[in-house]
Design a protein around this motif. Structure first.
Motif, PDB file in Angstrom:
ATOM      1  N   TYR A 131       0.876  -1.214  -0.055  1.00  0.00           N
ATOM      2  CA  TYR A 131       0.084  -0.020   0.091  1.00  0.00           C
ATOM      3  C   TYR A 131       0.817   1.234   0.086  1.00  0.00           C
ATOM      4  N   PHE A 132       0.883   2.046  -1.030  1.00  0.00           N
ATOM      5  CA  PHE A 132       1.789   3.183  -1.264  1.00  0.00           C
ATOM      6  C   PHE A 132       1.465   4.208  -0.703  1.00  0.00           C
ATOM      7  N   CYS A 133       2.237   5.219  -0.191  1.00  0.00           N
ATOM      8  CA  CYS A 133       1.688   6.528   0.458  1.00  0.00           C
ATOM      9  C   CYS A 133       2.589   7.331   0.500  1.00  0.00           C
ATOM     10  N   ARG A 134       2.306   8.545   0.988  1.00  0.00           N
ATOM     11  CA  ARG A 134       3.236   9.605   1.253  1.00  0.00           C
ATOM     12  C   ARG A 134       3.945   9.289   2.571  1.00  0.00           C
TER      13      ARG A 134
ATOM     14  N   SER B  96      13.478   5.315 -13.395  1.00  0.00           N
ATOM     15  CA  SER B  96      12.795   5.905 -12.611  1.00  0.00           C
ATOM     16  C   SER B  96      11.473   5.281 -11.961  1.00  0.00           C
ATOM     17  N   LEU B  97      11.380   5.164 -10.531  1.00  0.00           N
ATOM     18  CA  LEU B  97       9.942   4.687 -10.043  1.00  0.00           C
ATOM     19  C   LEU B  97       9.406   5.648  -9.234  1.00  0.00           C
ATOM     20  N   GLU B  98       9.727   7.024  -9.647  1.00  0.00           N
ATOM     21  CA  GLU B  98       9.070   8.087  -8.942  1.00  0.00           C
ATOM     22  C   GLU B  98       7.566   8.143  -9.443  1.00  0.00           C
ATOM     23  N   TYR B  99       6.844   8.701  -8.273  1.00  0.00           N
ATOM     24  CA  TYR B  99       5.218   9.060  -8.288  1.00  0.00           C
ATOM     25  C   TYR B  99       5.468  10.641  -8.758  1.00  0.00           C
TER      26      TYR B  99
ATOM     27  N   GLU C 162      -0.959  17.734  -8.323  1.00  0.00           N
ATOM     28  CA  GLU C 162      -1.683  18.911  -7.408  1.00  0.00           C
ATOM     29  C   GLU C 162      -0.114  19.649  -7.084  1.00  0.00           C
ATOM     30  N   THR C 163       0.915  19.059  -6.579  1.00  0.00           N
ATOM     31  CA  THR C 163       1.989  19.852  -5.904  1.00  0.00           C
ATOM     32  C   THR C 163       3.215  19.786  -7.180  1.00  0.00           C
ATOM     33  N   LYS C 164       2.908  19.039  -8.294  1.00  0.00           N
ATOM     34  CA  LYS C 164       4.019  18.977  -9.238  1.00  0.00           C
ATOM     35  C   LYS C 164       5.315  18.446  -8.864  1.00  0.00           C
ATOM     36  N   GLN C 165       5.289  17.781  -7.858  1.00  0.00           N
ATOM     37  CA  GLN C 165       6.515  17.059  -7.276  1.00  0.00           C
ATOM     38  C   GLN C 165       6.608  15.527  -7.759  1.00  0.00           C
ATOM     39  N   LYS C 166       7.712  15.026  -7.732  1.00  0.00           N
ATOM     40  CA  LYS C 166       8.217  13.611  -8.275  1.00  0.00           C
ATOM     41  C   LYS C 166       8.902  13.386  -6.949  1.00  0.00           C
ATOM     42  N   PHE C 167       8.416  11.981  -6.242  1.00  0.00           N
ATOM     43  CA  PHE C 167       9.016  11.657  -5.225  1.00  0.00           C
ATOM     44  C   PHE C 167       8.785  10.029  -5.111  1.00  0.00           C
ATOM     45  N   LEU C 168       9.621   9.317  -4.448  1.00  0.00           N
ATOM     46  CA  LEU C 168       9.230   7.714  -4.287  1.00  0.00           C
ATOM     47  C   LEU C 168       8.327   7.423  -3.224  1.00  0.00           C
TER      48      LEU C 168
END
Length: 443
Positions: free
Chosen positions: A207-210, A291-294, A298-304
């Protein structure tokens, strides 16, 4: 807290599993193979019902989870990146006296001296690392370039396919990817029937999340998993949560719970719920260069993303269901004499057979025809068993012993011979109470 073992109860359960076709030892006619098991006609139905219910609850009844089915064999680089090739080991100890091969954590200590739990001997080897993965070769040559492993867990397939699943499913965080599949571990000492095996099946959700949601979701999934076990008939007072201490957690985990069950052989783990942070995606991104980033619209950010993982064992849960269901009580036979009745009190949604259908007499063509008609009517909706052999009481007992929750008896009242108002009605019997519906049920 330790739970007293009940070896006699466990022996009865193991015997019942073989006698009634739930579980057999693999390759039994050749002496078997330790730590490997085959599921018979009833066992495979129980196992399938469990997996189907898990999938329904975890995937079909949610809009934030999708499924996948990864391959058992994967590129060796997957297992190098995940750390399994270098670190997926157990310390192993041999007893020189009785030749037993043991995991180091099985060695007992008495009066300050380490002893073999089998023979009590003290002549033990030093612990040495033993890789739990089964090695195999892919292709025509058996050399180092063709080495891979039978997967020791299903989770890595989800991590390496994360981006593909994300792109096609168009999910937004938080969301999960679920999978049910086989895994293999070359256990040093398989034991406790099917509890610790070399081939087993897992039901896993990643379960993927911030990052800021991780600890909250860890608590959420712990409670959700408790509800699941209660809904399949495992009593809450037999379930326990162990907070895994810092020194025993995987180094990448920020929190891990073990959901445990009181088996007849003691309290043991059914499922782990772990907050794995972004370790796995980070390792595979670094090793593969992909890259496996999300990307957050909304925030225009990329992160794992971080991940919370509820990981349950199918075989362990099946064993817990059988142990929980096993019961003995007193019931009258055909002559009214009390006898011991063995009954498996499965929840109806998990029971291998939902309903038994019985004509009162097998030599009465009308009763048999009507009973077969009823069985045929029910088959598209549930798994039913038709039985016309032996006294009706014995047929009830046979179904009780395999956990069938309901029985339908077709008798002369069904044919309207005693009262035309009762024509096309049947006697409905309930397994646990053995009560038969006196008002009769119309078909």
């Amino acid at each position: 807290m330790s739970v007293p073992s009940d070896s006699q109860r466990m022996e009865k359960i193991v015997s019942l599993c073989k006698r009634r076709g739930f579980i057999f030892q693999s390759s039994e006619i050749y002496g078997g193979l330790n730590g490997l098991w085959d599921y018979g006609p009833l066992g495979v139905e129980l196992k399938r019902n469990l997996k189907n219910y898990w999938w329904r609850v975890m995937v079909h009844e949610r809009d934030d989870v999708v499924g996948m089915d990864g391959s058992i064999l994967m590129n060796r680089a997957v297992w190098k990146a995940s750390g399994h090739e270098d670190t997926f080991t157990d310390p192993m100890v041999d007893c020189r006296s009785c030749k037993a091969r043991l995991r180091a954590d099985q060695i007992v200590e008495k009066k300050g001296a380490k002893q073999c739990p089998v023979c009590g001997g003290k002549d033990l080897t030093e612990p040495r690392s033993f890789n739990l993965m089964f090695k195999t070769y892919v292709g025509a040559t058996e050399d180092e370039s063709s080495v891979t492993y039978l997967r020791p867990e299903t989770a890595q397939a989800i991590f390496v396919q994360f981006k593909n699943v994300l792109d096609v499913s168009r999910k937004k965080l938080p969301f999960g990817i679920a999978q049910i599949g086989k895994a293999f571990r070359n256990e040093i000492n398989p034991r406790n029937f099917t509890f610790r095996s070399r081939e087993f099946e897992q039901m896993e959700l990643e379960y993927f999340c911030r990052a800021e949601e991780g600890m909250k979701l860890l608590e959420y999934w712990k409670e959700e998993r408790f509800k699941f076990y209660e809904n399949i008939g495992i009593a809450r007072d037999k379930l326990h949560v162990l907070t895994v201490p810092d020194e025993e957690r995987a180094f990448y985990s920020k929190g891990t719970y073990d959901i445990e069950y009181d088996f007849p052989f003691g309290r043991q783990e059914l499922e782990g719920v772990a907050y794995r942070t972004d370790y796995d995606l980070s390792q595979h991104q670094k090793a593969s260069g992909k890259s496996l980033e999300y990307f957050d619209e909304e925030t225009k950010q990329k992160f794992l993303p971080h991940v919370v993982e509820p990981s349950a064992g199918v075989d362990r849960t099946v064993l817990a269901l059988i142990c929980e269901a096993y019961s003995e009580d007193q019931a009258p036979d055909e002559k009214g004499k009390m006898e011991t009745r063995v009954v498996l009190r499965f929840h109806p949604r998990l029971a291998p057979i939902k309903c038994g259908v019985f004509p009162l007499l097998k030599n009465n063509e009308q009763l048999v025809a009507k009973a077969k008609q009823i069985a045929d009517l029910l088959r598209p909706h549930m798994f039913v068993f038709y039985d016309e052999g032996g006294a009706i009481g014995r047929r009830y007992r046979r179904q009780d012993e395999i956990g069938t929750p309901f029985g339908i008896t077709v008798d002369f009242e069904t044919l309207g011979e005693k009262d035309s108002a009762l024509c096309d009605t049947v006697t409905l019997r309930e397994r646990d109470s053995m009560k038969q519906d006196a008002s009769r049920s119309r078909i």
